[in-house]
Motif scaffolding. Structure first.
Motif, PDB file in Angstrom:
ATOM      1  N   GLU A   4       4.923  -9.239  12.306  1.00 15.46           N
ATOM      2  CA  GLU A   4       4.048  -7.853  11.859  1.00 15.46           C
ATOM      3  C   GLU A   4       4.887  -6.732  12.088  1.00 15.46           C
ATOM      4  O   GLU A   4       4.920  -5.651  11.633  1.00 15.46           O
ATOM      5  CB  GLU A   4       2.697  -7.928  12.856  1.00 15.46           C
ATOM      6  CG  GLU A   4       1.750  -8.892  12.080  1.00 15.46           C
ATOM      7  CD  GLU A   4       0.374  -8.870  12.758  1.00 15.46           C
ATOM      8  OE1 GLU A   4       0.281  -8.116  13.905  1.00 15.46           O
ATOM      9  OE2 GLU A   4      -0.515  -9.579  12.313  1.00 15.46           O
ATOM     10  N   GLY A   5       5.543  -6.586  13.270  1.00 18.34           N
ATOM     11  CA  GLY A   5       6.665  -5.712  13.907  1.00 18.34           C
ATOM     12  C   GLY A   5       7.587  -5.549  12.774  1.00 18.34           C
ATOM     13  O   GLY A   5       8.076  -4.447  12.537  1.00 18.34           O
ATOM     14  N   LEU A   6       8.241  -6.604  11.940  1.00 21.74           N
ATOM     15  CA  LEU A   6       9.249  -6.400  11.057  1.00 21.74           C
ATOM     16  C   LEU A   6       8.667  -5.908   9.777  1.00 21.74           C
ATOM     17  O   LEU A   6       9.347  -5.266   9.351  1.00 21.74           O
ATOM     18  CB  LEU A   6       9.691  -7.926  10.968  1.00 21.74           C
ATOM     19  CG  LEU A   6      10.764  -8.593  11.959  1.00 21.74           C
ATOM     20  CD1 LEU A   6      11.084  -9.823  11.773  1.00 21.74           C
ATOM     21  CD2 LEU A   6      11.684  -7.546  12.475  1.00 21.74           C
ATOM     22  N   PHE A   7       7.359  -6.390   9.546  1.00 21.02           N
ATOM     23  CA  PHE A   7       6.673  -5.749   8.310  1.00 21.02           C
ATOM     24  C   PHE A   7       6.605  -4.299   8.548  1.00 21.02           C
ATOM     25  O   PHE A   7       6.940  -3.611   7.690  1.00 21.02           O
ATOM     26  CB  PHE A   7       5.451  -6.440   7.939  1.00 21.02           C
ATOM     27  CG  PHE A   7       5.612  -7.749   7.547  1.00 21.02           C
ATOM     28  CD1 PHE A   7       6.796  -8.070   7.021  1.00 21.02           C
ATOM     29  CD2 PHE A   7       4.467  -8.522   7.365  1.00 21.02           C
ATOM     30  CE1 PHE A   7       6.977  -9.392   6.255  1.00 21.02           C
ATOM     31  CE2 PHE A   7       4.534  -9.888   7.056  1.00 21.02           C
ATOM     32  CZ  PHE A   7       5.699 -10.235   6.381  1.00 21.02           C
ATOM     33  N   ALA A   8       6.060  -3.655   9.731  1.00 19.96           N
ATOM     34  CA  ALA A   8       5.761  -2.225   9.923  1.00 19.96           C
ATOM     35  C   ALA A   8       7.232  -1.689  10.019  1.00 19.96           C
ATOM     36  O   ALA A   8       7.422  -0.395   9.522  1.00 19.96           O
ATOM     37  CB  ALA A   8       5.156  -2.268  11.530  1.00 19.96           C
ATOM     38  N   LEU A   9       8.233  -2.200  10.540  1.00 18.15           N
ATOM     39  CA  LEU A   9       9.670  -1.371  10.374  1.00 18.15           C
ATOM     40  C   LEU A   9      10.205  -1.361   9.186  1.00 18.15           C
ATOM     41  O   LEU A   9      10.556  -0.408   8.879  1.00 18.15           O
ATOM     42  CB  LEU A   9      10.603  -2.408  11.303  1.00 18.15           C
ATOM     43  CG  LEU A   9      12.036  -1.927  11.352  1.00 18.15           C
ATOM     44  CD1 LEU A   9      12.004  -0.282  11.837  1.00 18.15           C
ATOM     45  CD2 LEU A   9      12.658  -2.929  12.239  1.00 18.15           C
ATOM     46  N   LEU A  10       9.843  -2.319   8.143  1.00 18.93           N
ATOM     47  CA  LEU A  10      10.289  -2.334   6.995  1.00 18.93           C
ATOM     48  C   LEU A  10       9.641  -1.273   6.100  1.00 18.93           C
ATOM     49  O   LEU A  10      10.174  -0.565   5.358  1.00 18.93           O
ATOM     50  CB  LEU A  10      10.187  -3.766   6.121  1.00 18.93           C
ATOM     51  CG  LEU A  10      10.634  -3.755   4.480  1.00 18.93           C
ATOM     52  CD1 LEU A  10      12.162  -3.325   4.737  1.00 18.93           C
ATOM     53  CD2 LEU A  10      10.376  -5.004   4.115  1.00 18.93           C
ATOM     54  N   ILE A  11       8.303  -1.100   6.285  1.00 20.74           N
ATOM     55  CA  ILE A  11       7.548   0.024   5.596  1.00 20.74           C
ATOM     56  C   ILE A  11       7.844   1.260   6.054  1.00 20.74           C
ATOM     57  O   ILE A  11       8.062   2.396   5.273  1.00 20.74           O
ATOM     58  CB  ILE A  11       5.952  -0.277   5.811  1.00 20.74           C
ATOM     59  CG1 ILE A  11       5.588  -1.648   5.244  1.00 20.74           C
ATOM     60  CG2 ILE A  11       5.273   0.693   5.240  1.00 20.74           C
ATOM     61  CD1 ILE A  11       4.213  -2.147   5.717  1.00 20.74           C
ATOM     62  N   THR A  51       0.838 -10.598   1.476  1.00 22.26           N
ATOM     63  CA  THR A  51       0.856 -11.471   2.367  1.00 22.26           C
ATOM     64  C   THR A  51       0.047 -11.024   3.679  1.00 22.26           C
ATOM     65  O   THR A  51      -0.304 -11.970   4.295  1.00 22.26           O
ATOM     66  CB  THR A  51       2.104 -11.763   2.859  1.00 22.26           C
ATOM     67  OG1 THR A  51       2.874 -10.626   3.127  1.00 22.26           O
ATOM     68  CG2 THR A  51       3.254 -12.568   1.744  1.00 22.26           C
ATOM     69  N   THR A  52      -0.416 -10.181   3.771  1.00 24.05           N
ATOM     70  CA  THR A  52      -1.093  -9.427   4.907  1.00 24.05           C
ATOM     71  C   THR A  52      -2.408  -9.072   4.475  1.00 24.05           C
ATOM     72  O   THR A  52      -3.471  -9.030   5.469  1.00 24.05           O
ATOM     73  CB  THR A  52      -0.513  -8.215   5.520  1.00 24.05           C
ATOM     74  OG1 THR A  52      -0.176  -7.245   4.708  1.00 24.05           O
ATOM     75  CG2 THR A  52       0.858  -8.572   6.307  1.00 24.05           C
ATOM     76  N   ALA A  53      -3.024  -9.131   3.196  1.00 24.59           N
ATOM     77  CA  ALA A  53      -4.159  -8.484   2.714  1.00 24.59           C
ATOM     78  C   ALA A  53      -5.278  -9.678   3.129  1.00 24.59           C
ATOM     79  O   ALA A  53      -5.232 -10.942   3.069  1.00 24.59           O
ATOM     80  CB  ALA A  53      -4.195  -8.320   1.127  1.00 24.59           C
ATOM     81  N   LYS A  54      -6.520  -9.101   3.288  1.00 24.55           N
ATOM     82  CA  LYS A  54      -7.552 -10.104   3.654  1.00 24.55           C
ATOM     83  C   LYS A  54      -8.946  -9.647   2.639  1.00 24.55           C
ATOM     84  O   LYS A  54      -9.696 -10.446   2.863  1.00 24.55           O
ATOM     85  CB  LYS A  54      -8.093 -10.177   4.998  1.00 24.55           C
ATOM     86  CG  LYS A  54      -7.063 -10.281   6.026  1.00 24.55           C
ATOM     87  CD  LYS A  54      -7.273 -10.233   7.468  1.00 24.55           C
ATOM     88  CE  LYS A  54      -6.432 -10.459   8.438  1.00 24.55           C
ATOM     89  NZ  LYS A  54      -6.902 -10.528   9.873  1.00 24.55           N
ATOM     90  N   ASN A  55      -8.686  -8.921   1.698  1.00 25.94           N
ATOM     91  CA  ASN A  55      -9.634  -8.631   0.864  1.00 25.94           C
ATOM     92  C   ASN A  55      -9.675  -9.972  -0.356  1.00 25.94           C
ATOM     93  O   ASN A  55      -8.651 -10.490  -0.438  1.00 25.94           O
ATOM     94  CB  ASN A  55      -9.406  -7.319   0.029  1.00 25.94           C
ATOM     95  CG  ASN A  55      -8.888  -6.124   1.060  1.00 25.94           C
ATOM     96  OD1 ASN A  55      -8.214  -5.871   1.413  1.00 25.94           O
ATOM     97  ND2 ASN A  55     -10.276  -5.538   1.395  1.00 25.94           N
ATOM     98  N   TRP A  56     -10.962  -9.716  -0.864  1.00 24.65           N
ATOM     99  CA  TRP A  56     -11.096 -11.111  -1.849  1.00 24.65           C
ATOM    100  C   TRP A  56     -10.299 -10.894  -3.068  1.00 24.65           C
ATOM    101  O   TRP A  56     -10.067 -11.745  -3.754  1.00 24.65           O
ATOM    102  CB  TRP A  56     -12.585 -11.345  -2.314  1.00 24.65           C
ATOM    103  CG  TRP A  56     -13.098  -9.647  -2.691  1.00 24.65           C
ATOM    104  CD1 TRP A  56     -13.863  -8.812  -2.101  1.00 24.65           C
ATOM    105  CD2 TRP A  56     -13.290  -9.642  -4.382  1.00 24.65           C
ATOM    106  NE1 TRP A  56     -14.180  -7.805  -3.105  1.00 24.65           N
ATOM    107  CE2 TRP A  56     -13.947  -8.606  -4.445  1.00 24.65           C
ATOM    108  CE3 TRP A  56     -12.761 -10.395  -5.457  1.00 24.65           C
ATOM    109  CZ2 TRP A  56     -13.871  -7.670  -5.582  1.00 24.65           C
ATOM    110  CZ3 TRP A  56     -12.866  -9.739  -6.699  1.00 24.65           C
ATOM    111  CH2 TRP A  56     -13.415  -8.618  -6.755  1.00 24.65           C
ATOM    112  N   TRP A  57      -9.934  -9.573  -3.458  1.00 22.95           N
ATOM    113  CA  TRP A  57      -9.337  -9.323  -4.696  1.00 22.95           C
ATOM    114  C   TRP A  57      -7.598  -9.064  -4.668  1.00 22.95           C
ATOM    115  O   TRP A  57      -6.864  -8.722  -5.481  1.00 22.95           O
ATOM    116  CB  TRP A  57      -9.705  -8.103  -5.123  1.00 22.95           C
ATOM    117  CG  TRP A  57      -9.792  -6.861  -4.372  1.00 22.95           C
ATOM    118  CD1 TRP A  57     -10.746  -6.654  -3.451  1.00 22.95           C
ATOM    119  CD2 TRP A  57      -8.826  -5.995  -3.895  1.00 22.95           C
ATOM    120  NE1 TRP A  57     -10.316  -5.406  -2.573  1.00 22.95           N
ATOM    121  CE2 TRP A  57      -8.998  -5.112  -2.786  1.00 22.95           C
ATOM    122  CE3 TRP A  57      -7.224  -6.116  -4.074  1.00 22.95           C
ATOM    123  CZ2 TRP A  57      -8.250  -4.352  -2.009  1.00 22.95           C
ATOM    124  CZ3 TRP A  57      -6.521  -4.756  -3.363  1.00 22.95           C
ATOM    125  CH2 TRP A  57      -6.933  -4.099  -2.360  1.00 22.95           C
TER     126      TRP A  57
END
Length: 212
Positions: A14-21, A79-85
């Motif tokens: 999650e830290g790598l994802f945050a850094l990339l964003i 990959t990180t979304a938790k919504n049904w859609w």
């Protein structure tokens, strides 16, 4: 893997994802600062990039990054979304993936032309899946319709009906037997008075004949 190591690994990812964003704007505008050589090429980690049919290598990387950065951000979102859609995110992911493939091709004159045809095929698969998930959620949480629970109740009801029909068969046979016996008794009861009346009529007739 222990729970502590799992949490540690999750935090690192999650830290790598945050850094990339966070650095995505810097990565996008990096095409302006490429160390271009005199032959209009750029080498990094033993890989040499050329202008690939574009006027300049910086123009080529502008198109590369304009497709690659949104694609990477959408993949992180998916990959990180938790919504049904969240499956619907696959549509823009497919769009940028097709566009990225087209800008890497050598024919720079055909950028963003035929990707819509491939994208329609992806939409025909993804949209019905998302709509089906939405319908099930609306039926369950809005209308209070739980199809799985209804099927289970119907199955139990059918089993009960089958059991009741099995148990009722001897009772019906016994009841039919009683009805038959009752009918016979009624027939006997009806026969006895009839015979008595016939005897009385016969005696009366005999007396009348003796008088006359």
């Amino acid at each position: 893997m222990s729970n502590r190591n799992r949490i540690k690994k999750k935090l690192i990812i999650e830290g790598l994802f945050a850094l990339l964003i966070a650095i995505s704007p810097i990565l996008f505008y990096s095409y302006k600062y490429l160390p271009v050589t005199s032959d209009n090429t750029w080498s990094i980690l033993g890989i040499t990039f050329s202008n690939n049919g574009y006027d300049d290598i910086t123009v080529a990387f502008y198109f590369y990054l304009s497709k690659l950065i949104p694609l990477a951000l959408l993949i992180i979102w998916f990959t990180t979304a938790k919504n049904w859609w969240y499956h619907i995110i696959l549509i823009p992911i497919s769009m940028y993936a097709f566009q990225l493939y087209s800008v890497f091709s050598e024919d720079a004159s055909k950028i963003d032309e035929n990707e819509i045809l491939y994208l329609v095929a992806v939409c025909m698969v993804i949209i019905p899946i998302v709509y089906f998930i939405r319908v099930k959620l609306v039926d369950r949480y809005v209308h209070g319709i739980d199809l799985e629970a209804m099927e289970a109740e119907l199955k139990i009801l059918k089993e009960k009906q089958g059991l009741n029909s099995t148990l009722d068969a001897p009772i019906k046979d016994e009841f039919n037997g009683k009805e038959t016996n009752t009918d016979n008794d009624q027939g006997i009861e009806q026969t006895v008075p009839t015979k008595g009346l016939n005897n009385i009529f016969h005696q009366v007739r005999h007396v009348l004949q003796s008088w006359f």
